[in-house]
Write a protein that holds these residues in place. Sequence first.
Motif, PDB file in Angstrom:
ATOM      1  N   GLY A  98      75.456  42.732  40.835  1.00 53.45           N
ATOM      2  CA  GLY A  98      76.654  42.077  41.346  1.00 53.45           C
ATOM      3  C   GLY A  98      77.563  42.958  42.175  1.00 53.45           C
ATOM      4  N   ILE A  99      77.104  44.095  42.642  1.00 56.78           N
ATOM      5  CA  ILE A  99      77.933  44.984  43.455  1.00 56.78           C
ATOM      6  C   ILE A  99      77.416  45.017  44.878  1.00 56.78           C
ATOM      7  N   SER A 100      78.285  45.436  45.832  1.00 58.37           N
ATOM      8  CA  SER A 100      77.868  45.467  47.235  1.00 58.37           C
ATOM      9  C   SER A 100      77.913  46.878  47.798  1.00 58.37           C
ATOM     10  N   SER A 101      78.437  47.832  47.047  1.00 59.74           N
ATOM     11  CA  SER A 101      78.379  49.231  47.480  1.00 59.74           C
ATOM     12  C   SER A 101      77.855  50.059  46.311  1.00 59.74           C
ATOM     13  N   GLY A 102      77.298  51.204  46.637  1.00 63.44           N
ATOM     14  CA  GLY A 102      76.717  52.024  45.579  1.00 63.44           C
ATOM     15  C   GLY A 102      75.474  51.402  44.978  1.00 63.44           C
ATOM     16  N   VAL A 103      74.829  50.516  45.743  1.00 62.98           N
ATOM     17  CA  VAL A 103      73.702  49.758  45.185  1.00 62.98           C
ATOM     18  C   VAL A 103      72.484  50.635  44.890  1.00 62.98           C
ATOM     19  N   LYS A 104      72.431  51.795  45.495  1.00 61.64           N
ATOM     20  CA  LYS A 104      71.243  52.634  45.296  1.00 61.64           C
ATOM     21  C   LYS A 104      71.304  53.442  44.011  1.00 61.64           C
ATOM     22  N   ARG A 105      72.428  53.458  43.358  1.00 62.99           N
ATOM     23  CA  ARG A 105      72.530  54.249  42.129  1.00 62.99           C
ATOM     24  C   ARG A 105      71.936  53.465  40.963  1.00 62.99           C
ATOM     25  N   PRO A 106      70.888  53.981  40.334  1.00 58.98           N
ATOM     26  CA  PRO A 106      70.196  53.249  39.248  1.00 58.98           C
ATOM     27  C   PRO A 106      70.898  53.448  37.918  1.00 58.98           C
ATOM     28  N   TRP A 107      72.086  52.910  37.817  1.00 58.87           N
ATOM     29  CA  TRP A 107      72.955  53.204  36.683  1.00 58.87           C
ATOM     30  C   TRP A 107      73.105  52.031  35.727  1.00 58.87           C
ATOM     31  N   ARG A 108      72.113  51.192  35.662  1.00 62.96           N
ATOM     32  CA  ARG A 108      72.073  50.125  34.659  1.00 62.96           C
ATOM     33  C   ARG A 108      70.932  50.432  33.699  1.00 62.96           C
ATOM     34  N   TRP A 109      71.199  50.334  32.410  1.00 60.31           N
ATOM     35  CA  TRP A 109      70.171  50.559  31.405  1.00 60.31           C
ATOM     36  C   TRP A 109      70.131  49.370  30.460  1.00 60.31           C
ATOM     37  N   TYR A 110      68.954  49.013  30.014  1.00 59.45           N
ATOM     38  CA  TYR A 110      68.842  47.875  29.093  1.00 59.45           C
ATOM     39  C   TYR A 110      67.600  48.041  28.234  1.00 59.45           C
ATOM     40  N   LEU A 111      67.567  47.298  27.139  1.00 56.91           N
ATOM     41  CA  LEU A 111      66.407  47.346  26.257  1.00 56.91           C
ATOM     42  C   LEU A 111      65.335  46.422  26.831  1.00 56.91           C
ATOM     43  N   ALA A 112      64.223  46.999  27.216  1.00 52.61           N
ATOM     44  CA  ALA A 112      63.146  46.210  27.799  1.00 52.61           C
ATOM     45  C   ALA A 112      62.711  45.141  26.802  1.00 52.61           C
ATOM     46  N   ASP A 113      62.487  43.944  27.294  1.00 53.47           N
ATOM     47  CA  ASP A 113      61.961  42.845  26.489  1.00 53.47           C
ATOM     48  C   ASP A 113      62.954  42.254  25.494  1.00 53.47           C
ATOM     49  N   ASN A 114      64.202  42.733  25.507  1.00 54.85           N
ATOM     50  CA  ASN A 114      65.165  42.111  24.601  1.00 54.85           C
ATOM     51  C   ASN A 114      65.658  40.799  25.205  1.00 54.85           C
ATOM     52  N   ARG A 115      65.678  39.759  24.391  1.00 54.61           N
ATOM     53  CA  ARG A 115      66.015  38.424  24.895  1.00 54.61           C
ATOM     54  C   ARG A 115      67.466  38.309  25.354  1.00 54.61           C
ATOM     55  N   PHE A 116      68.340  39.190  24.855  1.00 58.50           N
ATOM     56  CA  PHE A 116      69.762  39.048  25.129  1.00 58.50           C
ATOM     57  C   PHE A 116      70.233  39.838  26.337  1.00 58.50           C
ATOM     58  N   VAL A 117      69.311  40.494  27.046  1.00 60.20           N
ATOM     59  CA  VAL A 117      69.666  41.153  28.297  1.00 60.20           C
ATOM     60  C   VAL A 117      70.058  40.078  29.315  1.00 60.20           C
ATOM     61  N   SER A 118      71.067  40.349  30.144  1.00 65.30           N
ATOM     62  CA  SER A 118      71.543  39.353  31.103  1.00 65.30           C
ATOM     63  C   SER A 118      70.466  39.056  32.144  1.00 65.30           C
ATOM     64  N   ASN A 119      70.586  37.923  32.800  1.00 68.02           N
ATOM     65  CA  ASN A 119      69.541  37.523  33.744  1.00 68.02           C
ATOM     66  C   ASN A 119      69.926  37.743  35.200  1.00 68.02           C
ATOM     67  N   GLY A 120      70.829  38.663  35.462  1.00 68.47           N
ATOM     68  CA  GLY A 120      71.199  38.982  36.842  1.00 68.47           C
ATOM     69  C   GLY A 120      70.120  39.764  37.558  1.00 68.47           C
ATOM     70  N   THR A 121      70.252  39.846  38.882  1.00 71.52           N
ATOM     71  CA  THR A 121      69.296  40.573  39.694  1.00 71.52           C
ATOM     72  C   THR A 121      69.919  41.885  40.178  1.00 71.52           C
ATOM     73  N   PRO A 122      69.235  43.009  40.001  1.00 72.33           N
ATOM     74  CA  PRO A 122      69.750  44.293  40.484  1.00 72.33           C
ATOM     75  C   PRO A 122      70.112  44.220  41.965  1.00 72.33           C
ATOM     76  N   SER A 123      71.203  44.900  42.343  1.00 74.19           N
ATOM     77  CA  SER A 123      71.776  44.739  43.677  1.00 74.19           C
ATOM     78  C   SER A 123      70.946  45.344  44.802  1.00 74.19           C
ATOM     79  N   ASP A 124      69.941  46.122  44.490  1.00 77.82           N
ATOM     80  CA  ASP A 124      69.139  46.697  45.573  1.00 77.82           C
ATOM     81  C   ASP A 124      67.878  45.879  45.850  1.00 77.82           C
ATOM     82  N   GLN A 125      67.769  44.721  45.212  1.00 85.48           N
ATOM     83  CA  GLN A 125      66.621  43.844  45.466  1.00 85.48           C
ATOM     84  C   GLN A 125      67.074  42.597  46.212  1.00 85.48           C
ATOM     85  N   CYS A 126      66.567  42.411  47.429  1.00 90.57           N
ATOM     86  CA  CYS A 126      66.932  41.227  48.183  1.00 90.57           C
ATOM     87  C   CYS A 126      65.692  40.544  48.770  1.00 90.57           C
TER      88      CYS A 126
END
Length: 208
Positions: A180-208
């Motif tokens: 959900g950001i428009s600057s600093g999109v190249k910084r891989p600063w999101r971490w989450y538990l792989a395969d956990n059902r409660f991870v949000s369903n947003g799309t990383p900002s560097d994928q278009c």
Amino acid sequence: MKPLPSSFFDRPTLPVAQDLLGGLLIHEHPEAGQLVGRIVETEAYTEDDPACHAAHLATDPETGAVTGQGRGRDLFAPPGTAYVYLIYGVHWLLNVVTEPEGTAGAVLIRAVEPVSGESFMQNRRERPRDVELTNGPGKLTEAFDIAEGLHGARLTAPPVYFAEGQVIKEEEVAQSSRIGISSGVKRPWRWYLADNRFVSNGTPSDQC
DNA sequence: TATATGATTGCCT
DNA sequence: GGCAATCATATAG
């Protein structure tokens, strides 16, 4: 549960964000009792980060006073302070301030897995079904009854604090750019538990 | 002073 | 997949 101390947050922001995964978010609510969630998704924001609210702020090297105006000033607060702000004029997002006082930085809590107090959370949420309860930064604040009133509070003691949870293995953690950001999109600063059902369903900002 | 935008969500087609 | 809600902040004039 024993709250995580200030020293946990008095570190560089990136490892704090990673170490919070698997940890517990606890709200000792006056009416609901104990609301508990397991943190499954975080993002880091730092002082030199264009996506950070403190991006164009600084501290005076002489006096240590923060220069500039706006909500980002509160990111220079002592480690372990709550930074809660309104996004899109609609939802409150919960961050915890990191790094020493006078250095800006925070970790955004993006998603948790309910551990206890689910019935109270369901009553607060418009869409209380399943993962919809807490699988996003605005959803979890609504479920946990966290809003403007918590801004600036210490998160190292009740009513709202963090606690150590289970240890997470490295292979369980996934990483991406932030959402959900428009600057600093190249910084891989999101971490989450792989395969956990409660991870949000947003799309990383560097994928278009 | 005026206008554009955002660390999102839920409802609409 | 598109889009409105609703307001603090940033930026322009």
